[in-house]
Scaffold this motif. Structure first.
Motif, PDB file in Angstrom:
ATOM      1  N   VAL A  39      -7.097 -20.127 -20.477  1.00 34.26           N
ATOM      2  CA  VAL A  39      -5.928 -20.530 -19.695  1.00 34.26           C
ATOM      3  C   VAL A  39      -4.721 -20.710 -20.615  1.00 34.26           C
ATOM      4  N   GLU A  40      -4.961 -21.341 -21.737  1.00 29.78           N
ATOM      5  CA  GLU A  40      -3.847 -21.533 -22.681  1.00 29.78           C
ATOM      6  C   GLU A  40      -3.276 -20.190 -23.129  1.00 29.78           C
ATOM      7  N   ASP A  41      -4.179 -19.230 -23.369  1.00 30.32           N
ATOM      8  CA  ASP A  41      -3.724 -17.899 -23.784  1.00 30.32           C
ATOM      9  C   ASP A  41      -2.861 -17.235 -22.702  1.00 30.32           C
ATOM     10  N   VAL A  42      -3.336 -17.322 -21.448  1.00 29.84           N
ATOM     11  CA  VAL A  42      -2.581 -16.724 -20.329  1.00 29.84           C
ATOM     12  C   VAL A  42      -1.193 -17.363 -20.243  1.00 29.84           C
ATOM     13  N   LYS A  43      -1.168 -18.687 -20.369  1.00 33.39           N
ATOM     14  CA  LYS A  43       0.093 -19.416 -20.228  1.00 33.39           C
ATOM     15  C   LYS A  43       1.096 -18.965 -21.298  1.00 33.39           C
ATOM     16  N   VAL A  44       0.613 -18.885 -22.527  1.00 28.62           N
ATOM     17  CA  VAL A  44       1.504 -18.461 -23.611  1.00 28.62           C
ATOM     18  C   VAL A  44       1.969 -17.019 -23.390  1.00 28.62           C
ATOM     19  N   ARG A  45       1.021 -16.220 -22.952  1.00 26.59           N
ATOM     20  CA  ARG A  45       1.354 -14.795 -22.810  1.00 26.59           C
ATOM     21  C   ARG A  45       2.431 -14.560 -21.739  1.00 26.59           C
ATOM     22  N   PHE A  46       2.333 -15.290 -20.604  1.00 27.75           N
ATOM     23  CA  PHE A  46       3.301 -15.045 -19.525  1.00 27.75           C
ATOM     24  C   PHE A  46       4.546 -15.910 -19.636  1.00 27.75           C
ATOM     25  N   LEU A  47       4.352 -17.159 -20.058  1.00 29.18           N
ATOM     26  CA  LEU A  47       5.495 -18.074 -20.020  1.00 29.18           C
ATOM     27  C   LEU A  47       6.073 -18.381 -21.396  1.00 29.18           C
ATOM     28  N   GLY A  48       5.467 -17.839 -22.410  1.00 28.38           N
ATOM     29  CA  GLY A  48       5.934 -18.120 -23.773  1.00 28.38           C
ATOM     30  C   GLY A  48       7.297 -17.493 -24.057  1.00 28.38           C
ATOM     31  N   ARG A  49       7.862 -17.843 -25.206  1.00 31.74           N
ATOM     32  CA  ARG A  49       9.231 -17.417 -25.530  1.00 31.74           C
ATOM     33  C   ARG A  49       9.392 -15.899 -25.574  1.00 31.74           C
ATOM     34  N   LYS A  50       8.304 -15.227 -25.948  1.00 28.81           N
ATOM     35  CA  LYS A  50       8.414 -13.765 -26.009  1.00 28.81           C
ATOM     36  C   LYS A  50       7.738 -13.100 -24.823  1.00 28.81           C
ATOM     37  N   GLY A  51       7.453 -13.904 -23.797  1.00 28.45           N
ATOM     38  CA  GLY A  51       6.719 -13.388 -22.645  1.00 28.45           C
ATOM     39  C   GLY A  51       7.634 -12.717 -21.621  1.00 28.45           C
ATOM     40  N   PRO A  52       7.033 -12.105 -20.602  1.00 30.18           N
ATOM     41  CA  PRO A  52       7.782 -11.319 -19.604  1.00 30.18           C
ATOM     42  C   PRO A  52       8.722 -12.152 -18.733  1.00 30.18           C
ATOM     43  N   VAL A  53       8.393 -13.409 -18.477  1.00 34.79           N
ATOM     44  CA  VAL A  53       9.254 -14.232 -17.623  1.00 34.79           C
ATOM     45  C   VAL A  53      10.568 -14.517 -18.366  1.00 34.79           C
ATOM     46  N   GLN A  54      10.409 -14.857 -19.642  1.00 30.62           N
ATOM     47  CA  GLN A  54      11.575 -15.103 -20.477  1.00 30.62           C
ATOM     48  C   GLN A  54      12.441 -13.821 -20.570  1.00 30.62           C
ATOM     49  N   ASP A  55      11.727 -12.730 -20.622  1.00 33.77           N
ATOM     50  CA  ASP A  55      12.382 -11.425 -20.698  1.00 33.77           C
ATOM     51  C   ASP A  55      13.281 -11.178 -19.476  1.00 33.77           C
ATOM     52  N   LEU A  56      12.715 -11.512 -18.294  1.00 33.95           N
ATOM     53  CA  LEU A  56      13.501 -11.359 -17.058  1.00 33.95           C
ATOM     54  C   LEU A  56      14.763 -12.198 -17.126  1.00 33.95           C
ATOM     55  N   MET A  57      14.625 -13.421 -17.614  1.00 34.62           N
ATOM     56  CA  MET A  57      15.764 -14.333 -17.744  1.00 34.62           C
ATOM     57  C   MET A  57      16.887 -13.682 -18.543  1.00 34.62           C
ATOM     58  N   LYS A  58      16.444 -13.063 -19.659  1.00 32.42           N
ATOM     59  CA  LYS A  58      17.451 -12.461 -20.534  1.00 32.42           C
ATOM     60  C   LYS A  58      18.217 -11.350 -19.808  1.00 32.42           C
ATOM     61  N   ARG A  59      17.463 -10.665 -18.922  1.00 29.83           N
ATOM     62  CA  ARG A  59      18.111  -9.514 -18.251  1.00 29.83           C
ATOM     63  C   ARG A  59      19.058  -9.929 -17.136  1.00 29.83           C
ATOM     64  N   LEU A  60      19.117 -11.231 -16.803  1.00 31.43           N
ATOM     65  CA  LEU A  60      20.027 -11.710 -15.751  1.00 31.43           C
ATOM     66  C   LEU A  60      21.486 -11.415 -16.113  1.00 31.43           C
ATOM     67  N   ARG A  61      21.731 -11.450 -17.410  1.00 30.52           N
ATOM     68  CA  ARG A  61      23.082 -11.173 -17.912  1.00 30.52           C
ATOM     69  C   ARG A  61      23.683  -9.885 -17.327  1.00 30.52           C
ATOM     70  N   ASP A  62      22.787  -8.905 -17.150  1.00 35.50           N
ATOM     71  CA  ASP A  62      23.276  -7.587 -16.734  1.00 35.50           C
ATOM     72  C   ASP A  62      23.592  -7.492 -15.242  1.00 35.50           C
ATOM     73  N   LEU A  63      23.273  -8.545 -14.478  1.00 34.58           N
ATOM     74  CA  LEU A  63      23.502  -8.466 -13.018  1.00 34.58           C
ATOM     75  C   LEU A  63      24.860  -9.060 -12.655  1.00 34.58           C
ATOM     76  N   ASP A  64      25.338  -8.679 -11.506  1.00 36.32           N
ATOM     77  CA  ASP A  64      26.587  -9.333 -11.084  1.00 36.32           C
ATOM     78  C   ASP A  64      26.274 -10.716 -10.556  1.00 36.32           C
ATOM     79  N   SER A  65      27.294 -11.507 -10.315  1.00 33.62           N
ATOM     80  CA  SER A  65      27.033 -12.941 -10.164  1.00 33.62           C
ATOM     81  C   SER A  65      26.189 -13.290  -8.944  1.00 33.62           C
ATOM     82  N   ASP A  66      26.358 -12.602  -7.821  1.00 35.02           N
ATOM     83  CA  ASP A  66      25.541 -12.923  -6.635  1.00 35.02           C
ATOM     84  C   ASP A  66      24.065 -12.602  -6.883  1.00 35.02           C
ATOM     85  N   ALA A  67      23.899 -11.350  -7.342  1.00 40.30           N
ATOM     86  CA  ALA A  67      22.516 -10.924  -7.619  1.00 40.30           C
ATOM     87  C   ALA A  67      21.899 -11.832  -8.670  1.00 40.30           C
ATOM     88  N   ARG A  68      22.703 -12.222  -9.658  1.00 42.52           N
ATOM     89  CA  ARG A  68      22.188 -13.074 -10.737  1.00 42.52           C
ATOM     90  C   ARG A  68      21.698 -14.423 -10.183  1.00 42.52           C
TER      91      ARG A  68
END
Ligand code: DAH
Length: 342
Positions: free
Chosen positions: A25-54
């Motif tokens: 479970v700890e491994d899954v948590k780090v993998r998905f929610l960790g700093r280099k994980g995909p959720v964090q990745d999505l956050m970073k990509r918010l920059r590229d959206l316009d403000s409503d979509a963001r």
């Protein structure tokens, strides 16, 4: 992006489902929610959206994040309590099981008997001192009034290390050593191992244990010697012990005697233990020879004393009916276990 969010959610939940340990479970948590994980990745990509979509996507990602955190924690808790339950089960102690028997060491019969002998003398006012096993000819023989060519030296077959150094043949070697380093009144018992070049048989061995004793003061008399020996033998063999003294010769005492007790096996009628005589010898003793006192630096005009020496294996032999002293230095537990109560 919505699709990606749904995909991540499904992926993470199925991995959680598959997790079998809290570690997974700890491994899954780090993998998905960790700093280099995909959720964090999505956050970073918010920059590229316009403000409503963001704003809309930001909300969805936050929801996803919270959902996944909650799911991870819940799965962790569930597995954690399962793991703890099985650990408790594995470590369970059945306090009703019978205990395991220990086999503690015990005193050897010779040591136990030696302690008994020393206790008796300590109670009578003697203190314990010891001398060396490897001794000079002087303390073992010469100082004890054995002249260099004295035939009495042949009484004891000696293991020599050099011409002048030997394994002591008796604990009498402690007498002059103690006299040299103390002033009367002297009341000393000196236990220790002795060595003689003898054939090993049921009755004799190349090593054995003796207890020497001596008392030196003003006006020490033969009556004091008799009283001390009598009291000691009563303490060791019981109050009804019957004692006999025979005149004997040892170069370091004058007069010298040997003390016997009436055979406890046949009550004096004669048996194998007493070689049909009805008596068994227990010790040698006498009044300390004036020459020996002088050798110890004690003035024989002013002081007198008595001494005795006894074999501990001999006492064991009489008290516990051990007829072959070789048994005492061999390690047959069937023999030794018989004396565990001693
Ligand atoms: N040393 C003697 C022996 O080993 C025993 C003995 C006899 C000791 C007379 C004494 C004594 O102190 O007075 O045979």
């Amino acid at each position: 992006m919505q699709q990606e969010i749904d995909g991540l959610r499904a992926d993470c939940l199925s991995k959680l489902e598959a997790a079998t340990t809290t570690r997974d479970v700890e491994d899954v948590k780090v993998r998905f929610l960790g700093r280099k994980g995909p959720v964090q990745d999505l956050m970073k990509r918010l920059r590229d959206l316009d403000s409503d979509a963001r704003r809309a996507a930001g909300k969805d990602i936050n929801t996803l994040k919270q959902e996944l955190e909650t799911s991870c924690d819940a799965r962790y808790e569930a597995l954690h309590s399962k793991e703890q339950a099985s650990r408790l089960e594995a470590e369970r102690l059945d306090v009703t099981l019978p205990g395991r028997r220990g086999y503690p060491g015990r005193k050897h019969l010779v040591s136990a008997t030696l302690d008994e002998i020393l206790d008796a003398f300590v109670e009578m006012g003697f203190s314990i001192q010891t001398g060396p096993d490897v001794e000079t000819d002087y303390y073992n023989f010469e100082a004890l009034n054995f002249a260099p060519d004295h035939p009495a030296r042949d009484m004891q077959d000696t293991f020599y290390i050099t011409d002048d150094v030997l394994l002591r043949t008796h604990t009498s070697n402690t007498q002059v050593r103690v006299m040299e380093s103390s002033r009367p009144p002297i009341r000393v018992v000196a236990p220790g191992r002795c060595y003689r070049n003898e054939t090993i048989t049921a009755r004799s061995h190349v090593f054995f244990t003796q207890v020497e004793g001596f008392y030196i003061d003003r006006d020490v008399s033969f009556a004091d010697l008799m009283g001390t020996i009598d009291e000691f033998l009563k303490r060791i063999f019981g109050r009804d012990v019957v004692i006999r003294c025979r005149n004997s010769y040892f170069p370091f005492v004058e007069p010298g005697m040997e003390v016997d007790i009436r055979c406890s096996l046949c009550q004096g009628k004669g048996c194998n233990m007493c070689k049909k005589s009805g008596w068994v010898e227990v010790l040698g003793s006498g009044m300390i020879h004036p020459e020996v006192l002088k050798n110890g630096g004690i003035d024989p005009e002013e002081f007198s004393g008595f001494a005795w020496g006894m074999g501990v294996e001999r006492i064991v032999n009489i008290k516990h009916r051990v007829h072959d002293i070789r048994l005492l230095s061999e390690n047959d537990m069937r023999f030794h276990e018989q004396f565990h109560a001693v």
